[in-house]
Design a protein around this motif. Structure first.
Motif, PDB file in Angstrom:
ATOM      1  N   ASP A  70      70.545  13.350 -37.934  1.00  0.00           N
ATOM      2  CA  ASP A  70      69.145  12.920 -37.817  1.00  0.00           C
ATOM      3  C   ASP A  70      69.079  11.399 -37.697  1.00  0.00           C
ATOM      4  OD1 ASP A  70      66.140  13.330 -38.294  1.00  0.00           O
ATOM      5  OD2 ASP A  70      66.694  11.969 -39.921  1.00  0.00           O
ATOM      6  N   ARG A  71      68.321  10.914 -36.716  1.00  0.00           N
ATOM      7  CA  ARG A  71      68.292   9.473 -36.452  1.00  0.00           C
ATOM      8  C   ARG A  71      67.712   8.683 -37.626  1.00  0.00           C
ATOM      9  NH1 ARG A  71      69.131   6.394 -31.859  1.00  0.00           N
ATOM     10  NH2 ARG A  71      68.192   4.304 -31.907  1.00  0.00           N
ATOM     11  N   THR A  72      66.748   9.217 -38.317  1.00  0.00           N
ATOM     12  CA  THR A  72      66.158   8.510 -39.451  1.00  0.00           C
ATOM     13  C   THR A  72      67.196   8.246 -40.524  1.00  0.00           C
ATOM     14  OG1 THR A  72      63.967   9.455 -39.040  1.00  0.00           O
ATOM     15  CG2 THR A  72      64.392   8.599 -41.247  1.00  0.00           C
ATOM     16  N   ALA A  73      68.015   9.250 -40.830  1.00  0.00           N
ATOM     17  CA  ALA A  73      69.079   9.082 -41.820  1.00  0.00           C
ATOM     18  C   ALA A  73      70.075   8.024 -41.366  1.00  0.00           C
ATOM     19  CB  ALA A  73      69.789  10.409 -42.058  1.00  0.00           C
ATOM     20  N   ALA A  74      70.435   8.070 -40.085  1.00  0.00           N
ATOM     21  CA  ALA A  74      71.390   7.099 -39.555  1.00  0.00           C
ATOM     22  C   ALA A  74      70.823   5.684 -39.584  1.00  0.00           C
ATOM     23  CB  ALA A  74      71.794   7.489 -38.132  1.00  0.00           C
TER      24      ALA A  74
END
Length: 304
Positions: A70-74
């Motif tokens: 998930d981009r938010t986590a990254a």
């Protein structure tokens, strides 16, 4: 817009996007309170928002995307790495370290605020990095969070960035002339460790086991050395207006660098060879790794 010599639209778009996203993450984590802590948070915001290439977060996000993270986590993990990087720049610019007046084309934190506030801003950004990684908003898996923190801590401390900075300082203070092997080791710690951690943390978020990360470690090792060689070349021949910081300091201080030890032409050739080698480590991936390939090329082609 930053010039990327020979750069692709993919890379330009990727850098622009992640710069805006990281600014937004910092903005959310650093609201200015209505009390006497305000000057501290304002200094943190001044240093962290609106500056920097964001190479480390883009490395992390691009690696994580290989494994469907998930981009938010990254981005949160990327912000943690960038918080460490920014804190190191604040402290590096202080009079007791490199004593610089300019960073990212604007006055350094201690010039705009004061030395004590700059020290505290760096300390607080260091703490923020691990606060972000420990939060379950970055990962719901405690083992993943623990490994992220271990990786960033190791890359930041005595066996990473701080250790490399100490090697650099001692050489200046005691007039030690490092050979090529020692300079390589110094830069693997001072510069390469955080770049390598960025790639490693992307793979950790993707739950890639340690034994499955060897090719990514090889990639990050090669780009880390190439990055520092490019920095040494820029210090000799770069444009201060584009770099947004003082150049020619290594030469004036008599520092041993890849350029002084190898010569500019051989150093440039070595950097390009390292980039080619780094890209070869991504041979098992298709177009999904194009951002990592473009980032490797950007490292030696950048103008700042």
């Amino acid at each position: 817009m930053m010039q990327v010599v020979g750069g692709s639209d993919l890379l330009l778009d990727g850098l622009k996007r992640v710069q805006g996203e990281i600014d937004s993450v910092f903005d959310a984590f650093l609201p200015v309170p209505q009390d006497t802590r305000a000057r501290l948070i304002e200094a943190m915001r001044y240093a962290a928002i609106g500056g920097g290439k964001r190479v480390r977060p883009l490395l992390l996000v691009s690696t994580a995307e290989l494994f469907g993270v998930d981009r938010t986590a990254a981005l949160r993990a990327g912000c943690a790495v960038e918080a460490i990087h920014v804190y190191s720049l604040i402290h590096d610019d202080l009079p007791c370290m490199d004593d610089d007046d300019l960073r990212h084309a604007k006055p350094t934190v201690h010039k705009v605020f004061d030395d004590a506030t700059a020290v505290l801003a760096g300390d607080a950004l260091h703490a923020l990095a691990f606060e972000i990684l420990a939060d379950d908003g970055t990962s719901s898996d405690p083992f993943t969070r623990s490994e992220l923190m271990l990786t960033l801590g190791a890359a930041s401390g005595m066996n990473g960035m701080a250790g490399g900075q100490m090697m650099d300082m001692v050489a200046d203070e005691e007039g030690i002339e490092y050979d090529l092997q020692a300079i390589t080791r110094l830069q693997q710690l001072k510069t390469g460790a955080l770049l390598a951690a960025s790639v490693e943390m992307g793979a950790i978020l993707g739950k890639v086991p340690p034994e499955g990360r060897a090719h990514l470690r090889a990639y990050s090792r090669d780009i880390g050395l190439a990055f520092q060689i490019a920095d040494d070349l820029l210090d000799v021949s770069g444009d201060e207006a584009k770099a947004g910081k003082a150049l020619r300091k290594d030469q004036s201080q008599g520092k041993q660098t890849f350029v002084t030890l190898m010569g500019a032409d051989k150093a440039r050739e070595q950097a390009r060879a390292l980039v080619d080698q780094a890209i070869s480590h991504l041979g098992s991936y298709g177009t999904e790794a194009d951002m990592l390939r473009s980032l490797a090329r950007f490292i030696v082609e950048r103008d700042r």
